[in-house]
Every structure is written in C-alpha cells, then in structure tokens.
Design a protein around this motif. Sequence first.
Motif, mmCIF file in Angstrom:
data_model
loop_
_atom_site.group_PDB
_atom_site.id
_atom_site.type_symbol
_atom_site.label_atom_id
_atom_site.label_comp_id
_atom_site.label_asym_id
_atom_site.label_seq_id
_atom_site.Cartn_x
_atom_site.Cartn_y
_atom_site.Cartn_z
ATOM 1 N N VAL A 150 -2.443 -10.712 50.610
ATOM 2 C CA VAL A 150 -2.676 -9.438 49.926
ATOM 3 C C VAL A 150 -3.996 -8.838 50.390
ATOM 4 O O VAL A 150 -4.078 -7.644 50.690
ATOM 5 N N ALA A 151 -5.037 -9.644 50.466
ATOM 6 C CA ALA A 151 -6.360 -9.158 50.892
ATOM 7 C C ALA A 151 -6.307 -8.617 52.317
ATOM 8 O O ALA A 151 -6.898 -7.567 52.605
ATOM 9 N N LYS A 152 -5.609 -9.307 53.199
ATOM 10 C CA LYS A 152 -5.472 -8.831 54.590
ATOM 11 C C LYS A 152 -4.729 -7.498 54.640
ATOM 12 O O LYS A 152 -5.118 -6.590 55.365
ATOM 13 N N MET A 153 -3.668 -7.398 53.876
ATOM 14 C CA MET A 153 -2.887 -6.158 53.847
ATOM 15 C C MET A 153 -3.708 -5.017 53.246
ATOM 16 O O MET A 153 -3.651 -3.888 53.713
ATOM 17 N N ALA A 154 -4.497 -5.326 52.211
ATOM 18 C CA ALA A 154 -5.296 -4.311 51.527
ATOM 19 C C ALA A 154 -6.415 -3.773 52.405
ATOM 20 O O ALA A 154 -6.876 -2.653 52.214
ATOM 21 N N ALA A 155 -6.849 -4.554 53.372
ATOM 22 C CA ALA A 155 -7.959 -4.145 54.239
ATOM 23 C C ALA A 155 -7.510 -3.360 55.467
ATOM 24 O O ALA A 155 -8.341 -2.835 56.200
ATOM 25 N N LYS A 156 -6.209 -3.230 55.681
ATOM 26 C CA LYS A 156 -5.696 -2.577 56.889
ATOM 27 C C LYS A 156 -5.853 -1.068 56.910
ATOM 28 O O LYS A 156 -5.908 -0.461 57.964
ATOM 29 N N LYS A 157 -5.908 -0.446 55.741
ATOM 30 C CA LYS A 157 -5.953 1.010 55.667
ATOM 31 C C LYS A 157 -6.864 1.427 54.522
ATOM 32 O O LYS A 157 -7.148 0.645 53.629
ATOM 33 N N ALA A 158 -7.304 2.672 54.532
ATOM 34 C CA ALA A 158 -8.240 3.153 53.508
ATOM 35 C C ALA A 158 -7.646 3.070 52.104
ATOM 36 O O ALA A 158 -8.348 2.754 51.147
ATOM 37 N N VAL A 159 -6.354 3.354 51.971
ATOM 38 C CA VAL A 159 -5.687 3.261 50.666
ATOM 39 C C VAL A 159 -4.418 2.438 50.836
ATOM 40 O O VAL A 159 -3.576 2.755 51.681
ATOM 41 N N VAL A 160 -4.305 1.390 50.027
ATOM 42 C CA VAL A 160 -3.126 0.533 50.056
ATOM 43 C C VAL A 160 -2.612 0.408 48.625
ATOM 44 O O VAL A 160 -3.384 0.140 47.701
ATOM 45 N N ILE A 161 -1.318 0.638 48.478
ATOM 46 C CA ILE A 161 -0.684 0.549 47.165
ATOM 47 C C ILE A 161 0.427 -0.491 47.220
ATOM 48 O O ILE A 161 1.290 -0.428 48.092
ATOM 49 N N PHE A 162 0.376 -1.434 46.284
ATOM 50 C CA PHE A 162 1.463 -2.390 46.123
ATOM 51 C C PHE A 162 2.314 -1.868 44.982
ATOM 52 O O PHE A 162 1.813 -1.593 43.886
ATOM 53 N N SER A 163 3.600 -1.677 45.257
ATOM 54 C CA SER A 163 4.483 -1.052 44.276
ATOM 55 C C SER A 163 5.859 -1.691 44.327
ATOM 56 O O SER A 163 6.064 -2.682 45.009
ATOM 57 N N LYS A 164 6.774 -1.102 43.597
ATOM 58 C CA LYS A 164 8.189 -1.466 43.656
ATOM 59 C C LYS A 164 8.977 -0.176 43.808
ATOM 60 O O LYS A 164 8.625 0.856 43.227
ATOM 61 N N SER A 165 10.048 -0.241 44.553
ATOM 62 C CA SER A 165 10.828 0.959 44.850
ATOM 63 C C SER A 165 11.488 1.553 43.612
ATOM 64 O O SER A 165 11.791 2.739 43.592
ATOM 65 N N THR A 166 11.683 0.767 42.575
ATOM 66 C CA THR A 166 12.359 1.240 41.371
ATOM 67 C C THR A 166 11.407 1.630 40.243
ATOM 68 O O THR A 166 11.847 1.968 39.151
ATOM 69 N N CYS A 167 10.107 1.615 40.510
ATOM 70 C CA CYS A 167 9.100 1.860 39.473
ATOM 71 C C CYS A 167 8.670 3.323 39.466
ATOM 72 O O CYS A 167 8.100 3.818 40.432
ATOM 73 N N CYS A 168 8.930 4.019 38.362
ATOM 74 C CA CYS A 168 8.590 5.441 38.286
ATOM 75 C C CYS A 168 7.073 5.660 38.250
ATOM 76 O O CYS A 168 6.573 6.636 38.815
ATOM 77 N N MET A 169 6.310 4.767 37.641
ATOM 78 C CA MET A 169 4.854 4.913 37.613
ATOM 79 C C MET A 169 4.285 4.697 39.024
ATOM 80 O O MET A 169 3.340 5.381 39.416
#
Length: 104
Positions: A4-23
């Motif tokens: 997660v930390a490696k993925m979060a550092a790849k770009k200025a803004v990183v969002i972890f989400s779910k495709s079915t989540c309206c929020m």
Amino acid sequence: MDLVAKMAAKKAVVIFSKSTCCMCHAIERLFYDQGASPEIHELDRESKGKEMESALSKTLGGCSPTVPVVFIGGKLIGSANTVMTLHLNGSLKKLLKEAGAIWL
C-alpha cells in the motif's frame, strides 16, 4: 502495508476505493473537480485487494467503511470525512498544490 505504501507513493494523489462504493465515486469526482488526476486502486478488482483493505483498515484504526482512503504526496490523509473536512475548510487545495497534483 508495504505494498500500500509503495502504491501510495507513486503519484501525487492515490485513492483506494471499491467500484461499487458511492462515497468512493464522490471523493474521486471531488479530486477531478479540483483539477487533480488521482491514481485509483479499486480493491475489489485488485488481486491483493483483500490484503490491502485489511492493512488500510488497521492503519485507520479499524474504521468502517474502510474505503475510500486517500493519500496525498505519499502521506495518509484519511477517509471521506477527513477529505470533505479539508475541502470545506479550504485546506485540500493547499495540500494538492504542495504535492504537485495541481498548479493553480
């Protein structure tokens, strides 16, 4: 959490989400409306999504729901409530500028 930390550092803004989540969709839209182009990782479509979701949940202190989780400049910002608070008090744009996600 290393993944997660490696993925979060790849770009200025990183969002972890779910495709079915309206929020999640609403938070993603907020960043696009601010002029940022976030990297989005939909945990329900990632091969290690359940592991990442578990790590994110622990990081957020067992917060439910676990998504969306936002990182700006590689730093954990938090969930939708935190992002909306930052947006409403005017701090979100400043964080995006500092991270190089937007220039205006």
